[in-house]
Every structure is written in C-alpha cells, then in structure tokens.
Design an enzyme around this catalytic site. Structure first.
Site, PDB file in Angstrom:
ATOM      1  N   CYS A   1       8.921  79.679  46.268  1.00  0.00           N
ATOM      2  CA  CYS A   1       8.362  79.640  47.621  1.00  0.00           C
ATOM      3  C   CYS A   1       6.881  79.254  47.656  1.00  0.00           C
ATOM      4  O   CYS A   1       6.441  78.523  48.538  1.00  0.00           O
ATOM      5  CB  CYS A   1       8.598  80.955  48.339  1.00  0.00           C
ATOM      6  SG  CYS A   1       8.060  82.427  47.448  1.00  0.00           S
TER       7      CYS A   1
ATOM      8  N   ASP B   1       8.074  78.733  57.027  1.00  0.00           N
ATOM      9  CA  ASP B   1       8.723  79.551  56.000  1.00  0.00           C
ATOM     10  C   ASP B   1       9.537  78.684  55.042  1.00  0.00           C
ATOM     11  O   ASP B   1      10.453  77.989  55.469  1.00  0.00           O
ATOM     12  CB  ASP B   1       9.630  80.570  56.686  1.00  0.00           C
ATOM     13  CG  ASP B   1      10.084  81.678  55.755  1.00  0.00           C
ATOM     14  OD1 ASP B   1       9.859  81.550  54.537  1.00  0.00           O
ATOM     15  OD2 ASP B   1      10.659  82.669  56.233  1.00  0.00           O
TER      16      ASP B   1
ATOM     17  N   HIS C   1      11.521  79.875  52.809  1.00  0.00           N
ATOM     18  CA  HIS C   1      12.679  80.648  52.369  1.00  0.00           C
ATOM     19  C   HIS C   1      13.946  80.263  53.118  1.00  0.00           C
ATOM     20  O   HIS C   1      14.565  81.073  53.815  1.00  0.00           O
ATOM     21  CB  HIS C   1      12.411  82.146  52.547  1.00  0.00           C
ATOM     22  CG  HIS C   1      11.268  82.639  51.736  1.00  0.00           C
ATOM     23  ND1 HIS C   1       9.968  82.587  52.185  1.00  0.00           N
ATOM     24  CD2 HIS C   1      11.224  83.183  50.508  1.00  0.00           C
ATOM     25  CE1 HIS C   1       9.161  83.086  51.250  1.00  0.00           C
ATOM     26  NE2 HIS C   1       9.901  83.449  50.230  1.00  0.00           N
TER      27      HIS C   1
END
Length: 476
Positions: free
Chosen positions: A106, A365, A367
C-alpha cells in the site's frame, strides 16, 4: 528432491496467501463517505463548495480562496487524479513468486500516486481534468464481490492444477498521428496521449520505470523485499532512485530530491534543477521490453536545459500520535497547488492524502485489489486508474510518520516555494515540521546515503485494529 518439494510448498503457500488478500481487499467496502454541504472542500490547492450554485451562496471568494466550483467540479477533479491500487495476476515480482501486492504494497502504491500527481503537473498542469472522469461507475458492492469470488475460484483451480501464470508480454505502442481540424480537439488528443503514457510508466511489469516491479527491485538494495511493509520515508528514497535511473526520454526533464533529517538544503535543490550534461545522467535500463513512449512527449524532453524537481520531505508530526498543533499546518500545505499531497496513513494502513474538509483529511485508498492491466495495447482501459470515491479520515487518526511532496518547475519556482513555505512554517517555529537551510548538505558533513533503518520511522502495529474501505460519498 527435498528442496524441490519445499519450493513447491512455498509457492503454493504464496498463492493461497495472495488469494486470501485478493478476497479480503476486494470485499472491503462499506457505507458512503459523508461530506458537509456547508463547509468548503480543499483538493491539492483548489477550493470547492457544494453550495456554489445555490442562489443564496455568496459570489465572493471563501476566506481568500477562489471557489472553483460545486460538487460536480470537485468530483471531476478528484476522479482525474491517478489512482494506483493493489493488483493481482501480474508477472512475478523480483526475487519472489508473488504475483500480487495485496496486504503489503500500500505505501508503494501511495508513493506512486504522489509521483503521478507531480508528473500530471509537469506535463498537463493543475487545471487538467480527464474528460471521462464523471462517467466512472461507482464502486458497487455486489458487482465487486461477485468479481472477487470468481477470481478466488479461478485462482484456486489454477493452484491445484499447477497451471502457469500469465507471462509478461509487451508490444510496441505506436500512436497514430491524427489530423485534427480544431486546436481544441488537437489539444485534447495530445493530453490523452500524455495521460496514457503517464499511466504506462506505472504498469505492473519489470520494464515500467515507476512500476511496482522496479520499486521492489530498488528496495532490495535498502534491505526490503517483496512482501515486506514499506514506510513513507523509505518509499521517498526508492522513488528518488527510480526516477534517477529511468532511461525514458519523458523522464529526462524531472528529478527527485529527498530532504535529510527534516531539512531542505536549498543549494542541493538548486543543483537538482540544473540538467546533467550529456553522458552524465546515470541509470541502467530495466530488464524486459522497453516501455513505449508517446512521440510528442518524448520529443519535448530530449534536451532539457533545466530540470523540474519533486521535493519529498519525510517528517514525523509527533510521538505515538500526531500532535494536534500540526493539523493546521497540514491543511496549509494541502492548500498549495504545487503540493502533490502527503503519503502516510493509519498504522500499517497507507493512504495518499490529497485534501481536507473541516477536521478530516480526504484521501485516495490503495487498499482495493484490481486485475492486472496490459498497457501494451493502444486502447488499454483507463477506468481502473481513476477513483470515483473519495474517502475521509479525522486528522486525529493520522499516523505521525508521513512524507510531504512538492513540485518545483524551475529554480525561480523553488525560490518562491521556499519563501512561501518558510512563512507557513513560522507559526510552528517551536517545533517546525521541517526547515529550509541555505547551502548544501555536504557543508554540514551529513551522510548522503542513509541505511534503511535510519531512513525509516516505523508505524506502531496494533493487531486489535482492522480496517475497511468505503465507496462513494454522500452530501449531508
């Protein structure tokens, strides 16, 4: 024979772990993000207000900031930023059998997004927006989970049957010259070519200069390997090396400077702005087929007289938690158009911060697990590289370890940036997040290269906490 069996077990274990992460991060969706209609929203130096078109909304600027538009304008601007997320089914990463970065990559993805924004500023400008930004489909729970389940079943069958992974292949992308009758159409077409070229530099193949494979390869020299977790300071140094070693003509006119001990040495930055003479630029070609270049973009960067500089400043804004005194400072940084964002996040949960509303950060994000995209085709899909769903996080949850990024186009531009940032740092003079110093780092006998341990501030791990992602946003 025993070693061979052990290798097979390890490969199977790796595949099962990859499948688990693919399911976990494909299904991690929750309620929509809430935005207030009564407060302005700031996104990388631009101000938006969701009441901008209301009859009762005052036409003057908001607290000295020119309001750029309403909710639709904000959505288009946000969705135009490049979104780099977890991927699966790409060629194995260097030194491993991993074909996905789910669960550990990430921060590398957040770093890619920051560099991507700098390149957008460099080639397209801050006002550029992707024409198709508002046509992106929402991150729908049902369709995404169904896709994830299908991927899981397919991967399971492939593992049990020992089928071979997808092989890496690259084809030459030769954009066809088009005769356009109108200057606006020509400009739009050229911007789209730039857009695709920038995305291709972050492709998940070994030949991409800023791709995950390249970053993992460079990280190995700093004590990291595929599957390890990377922090924001270390990623800054990896990105610096990636740009430095890139051989693509389009990256010849830009370089990266990383501050030392929260200190920016002005003469070092000025030296970075000076383009290296022919033969001085260091770098080695990445293994594998070359990443294709758009002819116009390559031509504009053949013989640069000066270089633009991406300034990355790793900092720590507190002890175990971010000091609230820095909240206002972070907002001021995100108010600047030459700010390319902040990489950081929550403990073991990296994010790319691009703006704020009230006391909440707005972020992209990484993720979210998506499938590998073959960028060797001239019309490869761009939708998965743009996010329709901004997310928010309270400043109080932000981890103190982070890296600020800025884009400096020229030496004159840097002088202006230094002066402006120095003034913004004055209110926090007791414990400034970072400082500017005249001279070079060598004048202070500082080591140029630091070990990975000294570069990094580790995020504290809290095994009790779990995190999910959210989808679109809704106005309150």
């Amino acid at each position: 024979m025993e070693n061979k069996g052990s290798d097979e077990v390890e490969k199977l274990k790796t595949k099962f772990m990859s499948m688990w992460h693919n399911m976990k991060y494909s299904w991690a969706l929750k309620s929509k993000t809430a935005f207030s209609r009564s407060s302005p929203v700031f996104l990388l130096g631009k101000c938006y207000h969701f009441k901008a078109d209301d009859d009762d909304y005052p036409s003057e600027d908001f607290q000295g900031f020119s309001v750029m538009g309403n909710v639709e304008a904000f959505r288009k601007d946000f969705a135009s930023r490049l979104w780099l997320t977890y991927r699966e089914d790409f060629p194995p990463l260097p030194g491993s059998t991993l074909t996905s970065d789910c669960g550990w990559g990430c921060m590398l993805r957040a770093g890619q997004m920051m560099i991507a924004q700098a390149l957008v500023l460099h080639y397209l400008g801050r006002d550029w927006c992707w024409p198709e930004a508002l046509t992106l489909p929402p991150l729908d729970v049902e369709s995404r989970t169904t896709t994830a389940a299908k991927r899981f079943v397919t991967s399971m069958q492939a593992s049990l049957q020992s089928t071979s992974r997808i092989s890496e292949s690259r084809a030459s992308l030769a954009p066809q010259a088009q005769v356009l009758g109108f200057a606006e159409e020509a400009d739009t077409h050229l911007n789209e070519e730039y857009h695709r070229n920038l995305v291709s530099w972050f492709a998940d193949v070994s030949s991409a200069p800023l791709g995950l494979h390249r970053l993992v390869h460079l990280g190995s020299a700093m004590g990291k390997q595929a599957g390890d977790w990377y922090g924001p300071a270390l990623v800054a140094h990896i990105l610096k090396e990636a740009v430095k070693e890139a051989t693509e003509p389009g990256l010849a006119g830009i370089t990266v400077y990383v501050s030392q001990d929260c200190t920016v040495y002005s003469l070092d930055v000025m030296d970075c702005h000076k383009a290296p003479k022919a033969g001085e630029a260091s770098g080695e070609a990445a293994e594998g087929p070359a990443v294709v270049q758009h002819t116009e973009l390559s031509a504009t960067a053949m013989l640069p007289e000066t270089q633009a500089v991406i300034i990355l400043i790793p900092v720590r804004l507190g002890g175990e938690r971010t000091n609230p005194e820095y909240f206002g400072f972070a907002k001021k940084m995100l108010n600047l158009e030459y700010c390319i964002g902040i990489i950081g996040g929550k403990p073991k949960h990296a994010c790319y911060f691009v703006g704020f509303q009230d006391d909440s950060l707005i972020y992209m994000d990484p993720h979210y697990c998506q499938s590998f995209v073959n960028v060797s085709t001239s019309d490869f899909p761009l939708q998965s590289y743009h996010c329709p769903s901004p997310k928010k996080m309270p400043f109080s949850k932000m981890d103190p370890s982070c890296t600020f990024g800025f884009y400096s186009k020229s030496a004159q531009d840097y002088e202006r940036i230094r002066e402006e940032l120095s003034k913004l740092l004055e209110p926090t003079a007791k414990y400034p997040a970072f400082t500017f110093v005249q001279g070079r780092s060598t004048d202070y006998e500082l080591p140029v290269d630091l070990s990975a341990e000294k570069r990094e501030w580790h995020f504290p791990r809290d095994a009790r906490r779990t995190f999910t992602t959210s989808g679109d946003f809704v106005l309150l």
